[in-house]
Scaffold this active site. Structure first.
Site, short mmCIF file in Angstrom:
data_model
loop_
_atom_site.label_atom_id
_atom_site.label_comp_id
_atom_site.label_asym_id
_atom_site.label_seq_id
_atom_site.Cartn_x
_atom_site.Cartn_y
_atom_site.Cartn_z
N SER A 132 0.86 -1.18 0.00
CA SER A 132 0.00 0.00 0.00
C SER A 132 0.90 1.23 0.00
O SER A 132 2.05 1.16 0.45
CB SER A 132 -0.85 0.00 1.27
N TYR A 178 -2.54 -1.21 10.85
CA TYR A 178 -2.58 -1.45 9.39
C TYR A 178 -1.25 -1.04 8.77
O TYR A 178 -0.62 -1.79 8.04
CB TYR A 178 -3.73 -0.69 8.74
#
Ligand SMILES: NC(=O)c1ccc[n+]([C@@H]2O[C@H](COP(=O)([O-])OP(=O)(O)OC[C@H]3O[C@@H](n4cnc5c(N)ncnc54)[C@H](OP(=O)(O)O)[C@@H]3O)[C@@H](O)[C@H]2O)c1
Length: 272
Positions: A134, A147
């Site tokens: 990401s 995360y």
């Protein structure tokens, strides 16, 4: 027929995994798609895709899925580690159990599948491992501690793996998506809402939820199909890049992270 490349992709019941499985099947790859929700993968069968039950947090499930493919096809040429989700909530509110589960899926799940696939790739002295990280593997937003930590860890693991595997002609590629329209934000924001519900971070969390929703419904938010095309490009490249930053805001935010002092970036990321 024999020369067709075999792809195994995790997290194929939704979003980028679903679209990538479809695109690769349409481009002539033999695709094996794994996820926990088999019903959601049923439509993939219309594209000739083989669907498999896969829970990346479970050793046996990973072993079974990989063995099934290798028994049938004799190899896996391309592993796409895509399964993942966003656990959002303040560090104070998120339990250690929840945090461990975030790492079980996003990091250890990816490592489990990689370890299962590697012996056959090494034997053939070829292969590609594509890890869906990401832009959030390179900077951090409030409430995303676990995360982002898991995606930073995916970046680190992939960098080490790339160096270890180059002697076997196995390429390791990171995909770093920005804001992509999938089910990811619903899951992440529901987690944030639920985890912050009666706590001291609630107002801040509600403000962030509103801001995130705006981003994910923005007309420039990227369709998952665009990321699938980048994955295809990496697969087809003789000499793929080590990381592909792609999608809405990815390049801009990484650039800002690079040039701005921490406290200025903090302000941008909390008050956008
Ligand atoms: N959307 C974004 O803006 C964005 C941005 C950057 C990175 N990413 C990353 O991109 C990847 C794909 O996400 P997406 O956006 O396509 O989200 P999505 O639509 O929510 O898809 C996530 C997929 O992961 C699977 N999954 C979750 N837990 C799993 C488990 N324990 N075992 C096997 N599969 C599991 C889900 O399938 P089941 O629930 O059926 O198992 C689903 O197929 C994730 O790693 C995510 O972190 C997303």
């Amino acid at each position: 027929m024999e020369n067709k490349k075999i792809v195994f992709i995790s997290g194929a019941s939704s979003g980028m995994g679903f679209e990538t499985a479809k695109l690769l099947a349409q481009k002539g790859f033999i695709v094996y798609a794994g996820a926990r929700t088999l019903e959601k993968m049923e439509p993939l069968k219309n594209y000739g895709i083989n669907i498999l039950y896969l829970d990346v947090t479970d050793d046996h499930s990973c072993q079974n899925a990989v063995n099934t493919v290798i028994e049938k096809e004799g190899k896996i040429d391309i592993l796409i580690n895509n399964a993942g989700f966003g656990l959002f909530g303040s560090v104070e509110d998120v339990t250690i159990e929840q945090a461990k589960n975030q790492f079980e899926v996003n990091l250890f799940g990816l490592a489990r599948l990689t370890k299962e696939v590697l012996p056959s790739m090494r034997e053939k002295l070829s292969g590609k491992i594509i890890n869906i990280s990401s832009m959030g593997g390179r900077f951090v937003s409030p409430f995303g501690a676990w995360y982002h930590s898991s995606k930073y860890a995916v970046e680190a693991l992939s960098d080490a793996l790339r160096m270890e595997l180059s002697q076997f002609n196995i390429k390791v590629i990171l995909i770093e998506p920005g804001i992509i329209k999938t089910n990811w934000d619903n899951i992440a924001l529901n987690n944030l809402k639920e985890i912050s519900k009666d706590g001291v971070y609630r107002d801040f969390a509600d403000r962030m939820i509103t801001k995130f929703k705006k981003l994910y419904t923005h007309k420039f938010a990227t369709k998952p199909e665009k990321v699938s095309e980048v994955i295809l490009k990496a697969i087809n490249s003789e000499n793929p890049k080590t990381r592909y930053l792609t999608g809405f805001l990815a390049k801009q935010l990484i650039f800002l992270h690079f040039i701005l002092p921490d406290r200025i970036l903090d302000k941008i990321l909390t008050n956008f």
